[in-house]
Design a protein around this motif. Sequence first.
Motif, short mmCIF file in Angstrom:
data_model
loop_
_atom_site.label_atom_id
_atom_site.label_comp_id
_atom_site.label_asym_id
_atom_site.label_seq_id
_atom_site.Cartn_x
_atom_site.Cartn_y
_atom_site.Cartn_z
N UNK A 291 0.88 -1.17 0.00
CA UNK A 291 0.00 0.00 0.00
C UNK A 291 0.91 1.22 0.00
N UNK A 292 0.82 2.02 -1.05
CA UNK A 292 1.81 3.09 -1.27
C UNK A 292 1.14 4.46 -1.34
N UNK A 293 1.76 5.39 -0.67
CA UNK A 293 1.42 6.81 -0.82
C UNK A 293 2.49 7.39 -1.74
N UNK A 294 2.11 7.67 -2.98
CA UNK A 294 3.06 8.19 -3.97
C UNK A 294 2.79 9.67 -4.18
N UNK A 295 3.59 10.48 -3.55
CA UNK A 295 3.43 11.93 -3.68
C UNK A 295 2.00 12.36 -3.37
N UNK A 296 1.37 11.73 -2.39
CA UNK A 296 0.03 12.08 -1.99
C UNK A 296 -1.09 11.25 -2.59
N UNK A 297 -0.77 10.38 -3.58
CA UNK A 297 -1.78 9.52 -4.21
C UNK A 297 -1.65 8.10 -3.66
N UNK A 298 -2.78 7.48 -3.31
CA UNK A 298 -2.79 6.12 -2.80
C UNK A 298 -2.86 5.12 -3.95
N UNK A 299 -1.90 4.19 -3.99
CA UNK A 299 -1.89 3.14 -5.00
C UNK A 299 -1.54 1.81 -4.33
N UNK A 300 -1.82 0.72 -5.04
CA UNK A 300 -1.56 -0.62 -4.53
C UNK A 300 -0.72 -1.37 -5.55
N UNK A 301 0.30 -2.08 -5.09
CA UNK A 301 1.15 -2.87 -5.98
C UNK A 301 1.32 -4.27 -5.40
N UNK A 302 1.12 -5.29 -6.23
CA UNK A 302 1.34 -6.66 -5.78
C UNK A 302 2.74 -7.15 -6.13
N UNK A 303 3.37 -6.57 -7.14
CA UNK A 303 4.75 -6.91 -7.47
C UNK A 303 5.72 -5.90 -6.88
N UNK A 304 5.62 -4.65 -7.36
CA UNK A 304 6.62 -3.67 -6.94
C UNK A 304 6.17 -2.25 -7.26
N UNK A 305 6.84 -1.33 -6.60
CA UNK A 305 6.75 0.10 -6.91
C UNK A 305 8.18 0.53 -7.23
N UNK A 306 8.37 1.29 -8.30
CA UNK A 306 9.72 1.61 -8.74
C UNK A 306 9.84 3.08 -9.11
N UNK A 307 10.97 3.66 -8.76
CA UNK A 307 11.37 5.00 -9.20
C UNK A 307 12.42 4.80 -10.29
N UNK A 308 12.15 5.31 -11.49
CA UNK A 308 12.98 5.00 -12.65
C UNK A 308 13.45 6.28 -13.31
N UNK A 309 14.74 6.36 -13.60
CA UNK A 309 15.28 7.55 -14.26
C UNK A 309 14.83 7.62 -15.70
N UNK A 310 14.73 8.83 -16.22
CA UNK A 310 14.43 9.04 -17.62
C UNK A 310 15.74 9.06 -18.40
N UNK A 311 15.81 8.37 -19.53
CA UNK A 311 17.08 8.30 -20.28
C UNK A 311 17.65 9.68 -20.57
N UNK A 312 18.92 9.82 -20.26
CA UNK A 312 19.62 11.08 -20.55
C UNK A 312 19.39 12.19 -19.56
N UNK A 313 18.61 11.90 -18.48
CA UNK A 313 18.24 12.97 -17.55
C UNK A 313 18.93 12.88 -16.20
N UNK A 314 19.95 12.05 -16.08
CA UNK A 314 20.64 11.92 -14.80
C UNK A 314 20.20 10.68 -14.06
N UNK A 315 20.27 10.74 -12.72
CA UNK A 315 20.04 9.56 -11.90
C UNK A 315 18.94 9.79 -10.88
N UNK A 316 18.36 8.67 -10.45
CA UNK A 316 17.44 8.71 -9.31
C UNK A 316 18.29 8.88 -8.05
N UNK A 317 18.03 9.93 -7.33
CA UNK A 317 18.73 10.16 -6.06
C UNK A 317 17.69 10.32 -4.97
N UNK A 318 17.69 9.39 -4.03
CA UNK A 318 16.64 9.37 -3.00
C UNK A 318 17.20 8.86 -1.69
N UNK A 319 16.61 9.30 -0.61
CA UNK A 319 16.99 8.81 0.71
C UNK A 319 16.04 7.70 1.14
N UNK A 320 16.54 6.79 1.97
CA UNK A 320 15.74 5.69 2.51
C UNK A 320 15.61 5.85 4.02
#
Length: 309
Positions: free
Chosen positions: A126-155
Amino acid sequence: MAGFVFGLVLHPTRDVSEVVGIIERWAAQHGKTLAVRTEDGHRVPPSVRLLPAAELTDRSDALISIGGDGTMLGALRSAVRDPKPVLGVHLGRLGFLVEVEPPELPRALERLVAHDFTVESHACLACDVCGDDVVAFNDIALVRQPGAGFVTATLAVDGQRYGYYRCDALVVSTPTGSTAYSYAAGGPLISPAAQAVVVTPSAPMAGISRSVVLSPDEAVHLELRPDSAPVAVEMDGLVIREAATEGAVHVRYVRDAGQVVRLDPRRHQERNQLKLSLLDLPLLPDQLRELLPEGLRDQLSRRELPPSR
């Protein structure tokens, strides 16, 4: 039993008419009712009842997913508030969740109505994604856009900061999802009987570089850093945000959120072990065919011949 209703969940693009026809003929012979979302009405015979998408699960005794794992995940998400048994009919190329091949359907439907099956319970995120509630049975992923740098996030886990990631993608998965994106990113295989949350970076450049396996009771919090590139957010492989530049994803593990029908759990597990071993073979399909016994190769070739005119 006469009132038993099967809700059909269809692959969004593939031709499902043959499988729907098998189910429709069986249902007519046995006095059972079929239902489908109103928007899929043009893909099924007139005898199939049309229901609003929001009502399909509530008014069904069981769901039949016709497609691959993606269709199966959609069926599970649709029933997350009122879990119903979901039978997966295989139309995909490499399904780990689906079990039944189209020729096996009549017997499978008989067993489903007779409650002659076991239920494989699945957890979700059960995920709160930037204020929106979504459900994932496999995974939730943050993915970089090609050529736009990297995903940088804290855990952070249960409010305690662990560190940061700088990577191509950051995947939070269930045990079911451990064979999907997380596995491709080098994450561990988690038994579907286990309860855990796995956080795996893909192509890490700095920060945490290994998978982190957490308890189902620990809440996961990922927050984009100001220096992160815009990221897409994927839920079970579906893009739900295309270019997030700020915000956070809060993930909570929910037990027993989905019910997958298993008719032969042992055979299904053996098939999945074989599929996983094939994923690691660096061979093309034609090369794999050469590893088969000659008689089986001939059978496959005959199946693939176009019908005579």
